[in-house]
Design a protein around this motif. Structure first.
Motif, PDB file in Angstrom:
ATOM      1  N   ARG A   1       0.830  -1.205   0.000  1.00 26.38           N
ATOM      2  CA  ARG A   1       0.000   0.000   0.000  1.00 26.38           C
ATOM      3  C   ARG A   1       0.867   1.259   0.000  1.00 26.38           C
ATOM      4  NH1 ARG A   1      -5.282   1.247   3.817  1.00 26.38           N
ATOM      5  NH2 ARG A   1      -5.463   3.473   3.347  1.00 26.38           N
ATOM      6  N   GLN A   2       1.926   1.266   0.794  1.00 22.27           N
ATOM      7  CA  GLN A   2       2.807   2.436   0.829  1.00 22.27           C
ATOM      8  C   GLN A   2       3.419   2.703  -0.544  1.00 22.27           C
ATOM      9  OE1 GLN A   2       5.607   1.419   3.873  1.00 22.27           O
ATOM     10  NE2 GLN A   2       4.252   1.973   5.560  1.00 22.27           N
ATOM     11  N   ALA A   3       3.884   1.643  -1.212  1.00 16.91           N
ATOM     12  CA  ALA A   3       4.521   1.810  -2.523  1.00 16.91           C
ATOM     13  C   ALA A   3       3.534   2.339  -3.552  1.00 16.91           C
ATOM     14  CB  ALA A   3       5.116   0.478  -2.984  1.00 16.91           C
ATOM     15  N   TRP A   4       2.323   1.794  -3.542  1.00 15.86           N
ATOM     16  CA  TRP A   4       1.303   2.236  -4.485  1.00 15.86           C
ATOM     17  C   TRP A   4       0.924   3.690  -4.232  1.00 15.86           C
ATOM     18  CZ3 TRP A   4      -2.087   3.206  -8.030  1.00 15.86           C
ATOM     19  CH2 TRP A   4      -3.366   3.625  -7.749  1.00 15.86           C
ATOM     20  N   GLU A   5       0.696   4.045  -2.984  1.00 19.64           N
ATOM     21  CA  GLU A   5       0.281   5.409  -2.673  1.00 19.64           C
ATOM     22  C   GLU A   5       1.377   6.415  -2.991  1.00 19.64           C
ATOM     23  OE1 GLU A   5      -0.984   5.226   1.395  1.00 19.64           O
ATOM     24  OE2 GLU A   5      -3.003   4.530   0.870  1.00 19.64           O
ATOM     25  N   GLN A   6       2.636   6.069  -2.687  1.00 18.92           N
ATOM     26  CA  GLN A   6       3.721   7.006  -2.983  1.00 18.92           C
ATOM     27  C   GLN A   6       3.899   7.178  -4.487  1.00 18.92           C
ATOM     28  OE1 GLN A   6       7.327   6.969  -0.620  1.00 18.92           O
ATOM     29  NE2 GLN A   6       8.578   7.100  -2.466  1.00 18.92           N
ATOM     30  N   ALA A   7       3.769   6.097  -5.244  1.00 19.80           N
ATOM     31  CA  ALA A   7       3.911   6.207  -6.706  1.00 19.80           C
ATOM     32  C   ALA A   7       2.867   7.151  -7.285  1.00 19.80           C
ATOM     33  CB  ALA A   7       3.782   4.817  -7.338  1.00 19.80           C
ATOM     34  N   VAL A   8       1.654   7.051  -6.795  1.00 17.15           N
ATOM     35  CA  VAL A   8       0.588   7.924  -7.300  1.00 17.15           C
ATOM     36  C   VAL A   8       0.857   9.372  -6.915  1.00 17.15           C
ATOM     37  CG1 VAL A   8      -1.860   8.487  -7.085  1.00 17.15           C
ATOM     38  CG2 VAL A   8      -1.146   6.110  -7.370  1.00 17.15           C
ATOM     39  N   ARG A   9       1.237   9.597  -5.665  1.00 16.99           N
ATOM     40  CA  ARG A   9       1.472  10.976  -5.225  1.00 16.99           C
ATOM     41  C   ARG A   9       2.630  11.620  -5.984  1.00 16.99           C
ATOM     42  NH1 ARG A   9       0.752   8.628   0.167  1.00 16.99           N
ATOM     43  NH2 ARG A   9      -1.357   9.100   0.902  1.00 16.99           N
ATOM     44  N   GLU A  10       3.708  10.867  -6.186  1.00 20.48           N
ATOM     45  CA  GLU A  10       4.895  11.437  -6.830  1.00 20.48           C
ATOM     46  C   GLU A  10       4.693  11.619  -8.334  1.00 20.48           C
ATOM     47  OE1 GLU A  10       8.135   8.922  -5.838  1.00 20.48           O
ATOM     48  OE2 GLU A  10       8.415   9.777  -3.830  1.00 20.48           O
ATOM     49  N   GLN A  11       4.031  10.653  -8.980  1.00 19.53           N
ATOM     50  CA  GLN A  11       3.941  10.685 -10.433  1.00 19.53           C
ATOM     51  C   GLN A  11       2.693  11.408 -10.942  1.00 19.53           C
ATOM     52  OE1 GLN A  11       4.909   6.783 -12.286  1.00 19.53           O
ATOM     53  NE2 GLN A  11       5.611   6.145 -10.266  1.00 19.53           N
TER      54      GLN A  11
END
Length: 303
Positions: free
Chosen positions: A208-218
């Motif tokens: 979940r952390q990886a998915w959420e960070q990818a969306v926020r950053e990209q």
């Protein structure tokens, strides 16, 4: 679900592979510590159960028939996974007074760690391991508390107080039930995905952390709240297959469902969902002994 009777006896399949490798039923029987008549009886029973001839018995040995070669190819990955299962259960079963205490996130524990433990046992049979599983936040807490010599996490950030080393990479994929409207077009826009409630792991999960960070950053956008939060990959897959909502999971975790067609993989053009899997240990300390050996094995075998 119960195993079909024809494939429930893995020992006989393992014996078949030994005949293929060693060239005779007698040598295969010796490798399995059974008599040749007992091995022959097992193999004949297997042929009877499957309804096909698996072996061509010759004066100086035995070799696999064409059907036997096919069965051997199909069963090899099953036996590999059975060995993974045994290694994982053995690590969970032992008490805490052991040579090596390991903490691992669920993705690493299920899909990578068993093979590393098999290699560690082969290199040092006297090393006994104890495995504790949890989400990445829980794994880091165990390492920092001295409850594990080494941990394996899948989150995008390295927690404070630990050193880390990348041991593998993993691809997250978006999946949905075949009946979902996205499955018909096989793709989804990144912004559409970000604003759709998904079936998700609990907060603290590395996935979940990886998915959420990818969306926020990209994408620089807020995410919709999950439609359902659960604490296991199996529960997420069941919910997604049941049509509750799409999900983001490791490609390793959904390989069987994608092959069977019970889940559909959706392309998300322009969104990179690659993540790093890391080993962690307390900052300021060297990785020593069996923990160092396990780290070396993980680095050589990233999966």
């Amino acid at each position: 679900m119960p195993l079909p009777p024809r494939v429930s006896d893995l020992t006989s399949f393992d014996l078949l592979l030994s005949v293929a490798e060693l060239g005779s039923i007698g040598r295969a029987a010796a490798a399995h510590r059974m008599s040749q008549p007992a091995a022959s009886a097992r193999l004949r029973h297997l042929e009877h159960e499957l309804g096909v001839h698996l072996l061509k018995r010759e004066a100086r040995g035995a070799r696999l028939t064409t059907a036997g070669e096919l069965v051997a190819g199909w069963v090899q990955p099953v036996l590999d996974r059975a060995a993974d299962l045994e290694a994982g259960i053995a690590a969970l079963r032992v008490d805490r007074h052991t040579h090596l205490r390991i903490a691992a996130s669920l993705t690493v524990a299920e899909y990578l760690l068993p093979r590393w433990l098999i290699a560690l046992r082969a290199a040092d049979p006297d090393t006994v391991t104890a495995l504790s599983c949890g989400n990445s936040t829980e794994v880091a807490a165990q390492v920092l508390a001295g409850e594990a010599e080494i941990g394996f996490i899948e989150g995008p950030q390295v927690p404070a107080g630990v050193q880390s080393r990348e041991v593998s990479r993993d691809e997250l994929v978006v999946v949905a039930a075949p009946s979902h409207e996205w499955a018909r077009r096989r793709r989804v826009r990144p912004t559409e995905l970000a604003t759709t409630p998904l079936v998700s792991r609990e907060p603290g999960s590395g996935t979940r952390q990886a998915w959420e960070q990818a969306v926020r950053e990209q994408l620089d956008t807020d995410l919709a709240a999950p439609v359902l939060e659960v604490s296991s990959t199996t529960a997420i897959k069941a919910a997604a297959m049941g049509g509750i909502g799409p999900a983001v999971l490791s490609v390793r975790a959904v390989a069987a469902e994608l092959a069977a067609g019970t889940l559909v993989r959706l392309a998300v053009p322009g969104l990179d969902l690659t993540r790093r899997l890391r080993a962690i240990w307390p900052a300021g300390h060297d990785v020593r002994g069996p923990a160092r050996d396990l780290l070396a094995i993980a680095l050589r075998n990233p999966g």
